[in-house]
Design a protein around this motif. Structure first.
Motif, PDB file in Angstrom:
ATOM      1  N   GLN A  29       0.803  -1.209   0.000  1.00  0.00           N
ATOM      2  CA  GLN A  29       0.000   0.000   0.000  1.00  0.00           C
ATOM      3  C   GLN A  29       0.844   1.272   0.000  1.00  0.00           C
ATOM      4  OE1 GLN A  29      -3.184  -0.347  -0.640  1.00  0.00           O
ATOM      5  NE2 GLN A  29      -2.775  -2.533  -0.615  1.00  0.00           N
ATOM      6  N   MET A  30       2.145   1.137  -0.117  1.00  0.00           N
ATOM      7  CA  MET A  30       3.028   2.290  -0.188  1.00  0.00           C
ATOM      8  C   MET A  30       2.700   3.080  -1.446  1.00  0.00           C
ATOM      9  SD  MET A  30       7.195   2.322  -0.477  1.00  0.00           S
ATOM     10  CE  MET A  30       7.560   2.078   1.251  1.00  0.00           C
TER      11      MET A  30
ATOM     12  N   ALA B  63       4.892   8.229  -4.207  1.00  0.00           N
ATOM     13  CA  ALA B  63       5.652   9.309  -3.564  1.00  0.00           C
ATOM     14  C   ALA B  63       6.473   8.768  -2.394  1.00  0.00           C
ATOM     15  CB  ALA B  63       4.706  10.408  -3.087  1.00  0.00           C
ATOM     16  N   GLN B  64       5.884   7.902  -1.587  1.00  0.00           N
ATOM     17  CA  GLN B  64       6.605   7.306  -0.460  1.00  0.00           C
ATOM     18  C   GLN B  64       7.753   6.430  -0.958  1.00  0.00           C
ATOM     19  OE1 GLN B  64       3.177   5.412   1.223  1.00  0.00           O
ATOM     20  NE2 GLN B  64       2.960   6.955   2.844  1.00  0.00           N
ATOM     21  N   PHE B  65       7.517   5.695  -2.024  1.00  0.00           N
ATOM     22  CA  PHE B  65       8.545   4.831  -2.604  1.00  0.00           C
ATOM     23  C   PHE B  65       9.744   5.664  -3.040  1.00  0.00           C
ATOM     24  CE2 PHE B  65      10.576   2.426  -5.987  1.00  0.00           C
ATOM     25  CZ  PHE B  65      10.522   1.110  -5.544  1.00  0.00           C
ATOM     26  N   LEU B  66       9.484   6.742  -3.766  1.00  0.00           N
ATOM     27  CA  LEU B  66      10.568   7.598  -4.243  1.00  0.00           C
ATOM     28  C   LEU B  66      11.291   8.282  -3.080  1.00  0.00           C
ATOM     29  CD1 LEU B  66       8.847   9.168  -7.378  1.00  0.00           C
ATOM     30  CD2 LEU B  66      10.669   7.449  -7.351  1.00  0.00           C
ATOM     31  N   GLU B  67      10.547   8.704  -2.092  1.00  0.00           N
ATOM     32  CA  GLU B  67      11.148   9.345  -0.920  1.00  0.00           C
ATOM     33  C   GLU B  67      12.024   8.360  -0.147  1.00  0.00           C
ATOM     34  OE1 GLU B  67      12.300  12.183   1.717  1.00  0.00           O
ATOM     35  OE2 GLU B  67      11.145  12.527  -0.107  1.00  0.00           O
ATOM     36  N   ALA B  68      11.552   7.149   0.029  1.00  0.00           N
ATOM     37  CA  ALA B  68      12.313   6.129   0.762  1.00  0.00           C
ATOM     38  C   ALA B  68      13.616   5.791   0.053  1.00  0.00           C
ATOM     39  CB  ALA B  68      11.472   4.867   0.944  1.00  0.00           C
ATOM     40  N   GLY B  69      13.636   5.871  -1.257  1.00  0.00           N
ATOM     41  CA  GLY B  69      14.836   5.541  -2.016  1.00  0.00           C
ATOM     42  C   GLY B  69      15.837   6.668  -2.136  1.00  0.00           C
TER      43      GLY B  69
ATOM     44  N   LEU C 296      12.007  -1.754  -0.205  1.00  0.00           N
ATOM     45  CA  LEU C 296      11.575  -1.277  -1.523  1.00  0.00           C
ATOM     46  C   LEU C 296      11.546  -2.415  -2.531  1.00  0.00           C
ATOM     47  CD1 LEU C 296      13.332   2.196  -1.775  1.00  0.00           C
ATOM     48  CD2 LEU C 296      10.960   1.687  -1.156  1.00  0.00           C
ATOM     49  N   VAL C 297      12.485  -3.329  -2.440  1.00  0.00           N
ATOM     50  CA  VAL C 297      12.478  -4.501  -3.314  1.00  0.00           C
ATOM     51  C   VAL C 297      11.212  -5.314  -3.056  1.00  0.00           C
ATOM     52  CG1 VAL C 297      13.618  -6.695  -3.824  1.00  0.00           C
ATOM     53  CG2 VAL C 297      14.978  -4.614  -3.585  1.00  0.00           C
ATOM     54  N   ARG C 298      10.867  -5.518  -1.780  1.00  0.00           N
ATOM     55  CA  ARG C 298       9.648  -6.277  -1.448  1.00  0.00           C
ATOM     56  C   ARG C 298       8.392  -5.567  -1.945  1.00  0.00           C
ATOM     57  NH1 ARG C 298      12.441  -6.898   3.428  1.00  0.00           N
ATOM     58  NH2 ARG C 298      11.095  -5.349   4.431  1.00  0.00           N
ATOM     59  N   VAL C 299       8.362  -4.261  -1.826  1.00  0.00           N
ATOM     60  CA  VAL C 299       7.199  -3.496  -2.296  1.00  0.00           C
ATOM     61  C   VAL C 299       7.029  -3.660  -3.806  1.00  0.00           C
ATOM     62  CG1 VAL C 299       6.279  -1.160  -2.630  1.00  0.00           C
ATOM     63  CG2 VAL C 299       7.189  -1.836  -0.407  1.00  0.00           C
ATOM     64  N   ALA C 300       8.114  -3.496  -4.552  1.00  0.00           N
ATOM     65  CA  ALA C 300       8.042  -3.600  -6.016  1.00  0.00           C
ATOM     66  C   ALA C 300       7.680  -5.010  -6.456  1.00  0.00           C
ATOM     67  CB  ALA C 300       9.373  -3.174  -6.636  1.00  0.00           C
ATOM     68  N   THR C 301       8.318  -6.015  -5.881  1.00  0.00           N
ATOM     69  CA  THR C 301       8.016  -7.386  -6.288  1.00  0.00           C
ATOM     70  C   THR C 301       6.618  -7.795  -5.840  1.00  0.00           C
ATOM     71  OG1 THR C 301       9.115  -8.296  -4.330  1.00  0.00           O
ATOM     72  CG2 THR C 301      10.418  -8.147  -6.353  1.00  0.00           C
ATOM     73  N   GLY C 302       6.197  -7.294  -4.699  1.00  0.00           N
ATOM     74  CA  GLY C 302       4.837  -7.582  -4.239  1.00  0.00           C
ATOM     75  C   GLY C 302       3.791  -6.986  -5.172  1.00  0.00           C
ATOM     76  N   ALA C 303       4.052  -5.784  -5.660  1.00  0.00           N
ATOM     77  CA  ALA C 303       3.123  -5.130  -6.589  1.00  0.00           C
ATOM     78  C   ALA C 303       3.030  -5.908  -7.904  1.00  0.00           C
ATOM     79  CB  ALA C 303       3.560  -3.695  -6.848  1.00  0.00           C
ATOM     80  N   VAL C 304       4.180  -6.301  -8.433  1.00  0.00           N
ATOM     81  CA  VAL C 304       4.193  -7.072  -9.679  1.00  0.00           C
ATOM     82  C   VAL C 304       3.474  -8.405  -9.474  1.00  0.00           C
ATOM     83  CG1 VAL C 304       5.677  -8.280 -11.337  1.00  0.00           C
ATOM     84  CG2 VAL C 304       6.232  -5.942 -10.618  1.00  0.00           C
ATOM     85  N   SER C 305       3.753  -9.060  -8.371  1.00  0.00           N
ATOM     86  CA  SER C 305       3.116 -10.344  -8.068  1.00  0.00           C
ATOM     87  C   SER C 305       1.602 -10.199  -7.970  1.00  0.00           C
ATOM     88  CB  SER C 305       3.686 -10.902  -6.764  1.00  0.00           C
ATOM     89  OG  SER C 305       3.100 -12.140  -6.465  1.00  0.00           O
TER      90      SER C 305
ATOM     91  N   ARG D  37       1.150  10.881  -7.929  1.00  0.00           N
ATOM     92  CA  ARG D  37       2.045  10.044  -7.132  1.00  0.00           C
ATOM     93  C   ARG D  37       1.434   9.572  -5.807  1.00  0.00           C
ATOM     94  NH1 ARG D  37       8.040  12.789  -7.887  1.00  0.00           N
ATOM     95  NH2 ARG D  37       8.088  12.555 -10.147  1.00  0.00           N
ATOM     96  N   ASN D  38       0.202   9.932  -5.548  1.00  0.00           N
ATOM     97  CA  ASN D  38      -0.445   9.472  -4.323  1.00  0.00           C
ATOM     98  C   ASN D  38      -1.087   8.094  -4.488  1.00  0.00           C
ATOM     99  OD1 ASN D  38      -2.494  10.314  -6.001  1.00  0.00           O
ATOM    100  ND2 ASN D  38      -3.716  11.219  -4.376  1.00  0.00           N
ATOM    101  N   VAL D  39      -1.003   7.507  -5.673  1.00  0.00           N
ATOM    102  CA  VAL D  39      -1.531   6.154  -5.876  1.00  0.00           C
ATOM    103  C   VAL D  39      -0.541   5.150  -5.309  1.00  0.00           C
ATOM    104  CG1 VAL D  39      -2.845   6.798  -7.948  1.00  0.00           C
ATOM    105  CG2 VAL D  39      -0.559   5.814  -8.183  1.00  0.00           C
ATOM    106  N   THR D  40      -1.022   3.973  -4.998  1.00  0.00           N
ATOM    107  CA  THR D  40      -0.135   2.940  -4.474  1.00  0.00           C
ATOM    108  C   THR D  40       0.795   2.445  -5.575  1.00  0.00           C
ATOM    109  OG1 THR D  40      -1.618   1.113  -4.990  1.00  0.00           O
ATOM    110  CG2 THR D  40      -1.891   2.164  -2.817  1.00  0.00           C
ATOM    111  N   VAL D  41       1.893   1.860  -5.139  1.00  0.00           N
ATOM    112  CA  VAL D  41       2.839   1.264  -6.086  1.00  0.00           C
ATOM    113  C   VAL D  41       2.114   0.189  -6.889  1.00  0.00           C
ATOM    114  CG1 VAL D  41       4.931  -0.140  -6.271  1.00  0.00           C
ATOM    115  CG2 VAL D  41       4.881   1.826  -4.716  1.00  0.00           C
ATOM    116  N   THR D  42       1.265  -0.590  -6.234  1.00  0.00           N
ATOM    117  CA  THR D  42       0.508  -1.637  -6.930  1.00  0.00           C
ATOM    118  C   THR D  42      -0.381  -1.039  -8.011  1.00  0.00           C
ATOM    119  OG1 THR D  42       0.550  -3.026  -4.963  1.00  0.00           O
ATOM    120  CG2 THR D  42      -1.097  -3.561  -6.642  1.00  0.00           C
ATOM    121  N   GLN D  43      -1.091   0.036  -7.699  1.00  0.00           N
ATOM    122  CA  GLN D  43      -1.961   0.662  -8.696  1.00  0.00           C
ATOM    123  C   GLN D  43      -1.143   1.252  -9.835  1.00  0.00           C
ATOM    124  OE1 GLN D  43      -5.379   0.515  -8.871  1.00  0.00           O
ATOM    125  NE2 GLN D  43      -4.982   1.292 -10.926  1.00  0.00           N
TER     126      GLN D  43
END
Length: 133
Positions: free
Chosen positions: A31-32, A35-41, A60-69, A113-119
Motif C-alpha cells: 500500500q506504499m 511518492a513514499q517509494f521515491l522518498e524512501a529511495g 523497496l524490493v519487497r514493495v516492487a516485487t509484491g506489486a508485480v506479483s 504520485r499518491n496512488v499505491t505502487v501496486t496501482q
C-alpha cells in the motif's frame, strides 16, 4: 540528471522483478504510495554492498516485487474465471527493469504520485500489455 533511486534500484530490483515473487506477508508494504517509494529511495547509498545491507533497500524490493506479483495474480484469477483481464502480461514477464520502474515513477505528475505502487504498476501493465480482442 541522474536519480538517487536509480542507483539503488539497480541493486536489487532487477533480479527481484525478473523472478516471480511470492506475495509479501505484510499487505501494508503493497500500500506504499509512489511518492513514499521515491522518498524512501532518496537516501539509499550508491554503493551496492552498503545499499543491500540496509533494510529500506530490501523493503523497496519487497514493495516492487509484491506489486508485480499482485498484478500478475489478478490477471491469472481473471483468466481462471473466464473474464477478460485488464492487462495481458506475457508469460515471459513484465519486462520491468529497475531503471524503467524508477523512470516511470519519477515521470508521473506529482498529483498522481499518491496512488499505491501496486496501482501504478497495474496502470502501467494495462498500457504496456493491453489485451487484444
Amino acid at each position: 540528471m541522474k536519480s538517487n533511486l536509480s542507483s539503488m534500484a539497480a541493486i536489487g530490483l532487477c533480479a527481484a522483478l525478473t523472478v516471480s515473487a511470492v506475495a509479501t506477508p505484510a499487505l501494508a508494504q503493497a500500500q506504499m504510495t509512489v511518492a513514499q517509494f521515491l522518498e524512501a529511495g532518496r537516501d539509499i547509498p550508491r554503493n551496492r554492498a552498503a545499499a543491500m545491507l540496509r533494510s529500506d533497500t530490501r523493503r523497496l524490493v519487497r514493495v516492487a516485487t509484491g506489486a508485480v506479483s499482485q498484478v500478475k495474480s489478478e490477471q491469472a484469477a481473471a483468466e481462471r474465471a473466464g473474464r477478460r483481464p485488464n492487462h495481458c502480461i506475457p508469460s515471459s514477464g513484465t519486462g520491468i527493469t529497475p531503471e524503467t520502474l524508477v523512470a516511470r515513477f519519477e515521470g508521473m505528475p506529482a498529483t498522481r504520485r499518491n496512488v499505491t505502487v501496486t496501482q501504478a504498476v497495474r496502470d502501467w501493465m494495462s498500457e504496456r500489455y493491453p489485451c487484444r480482442a
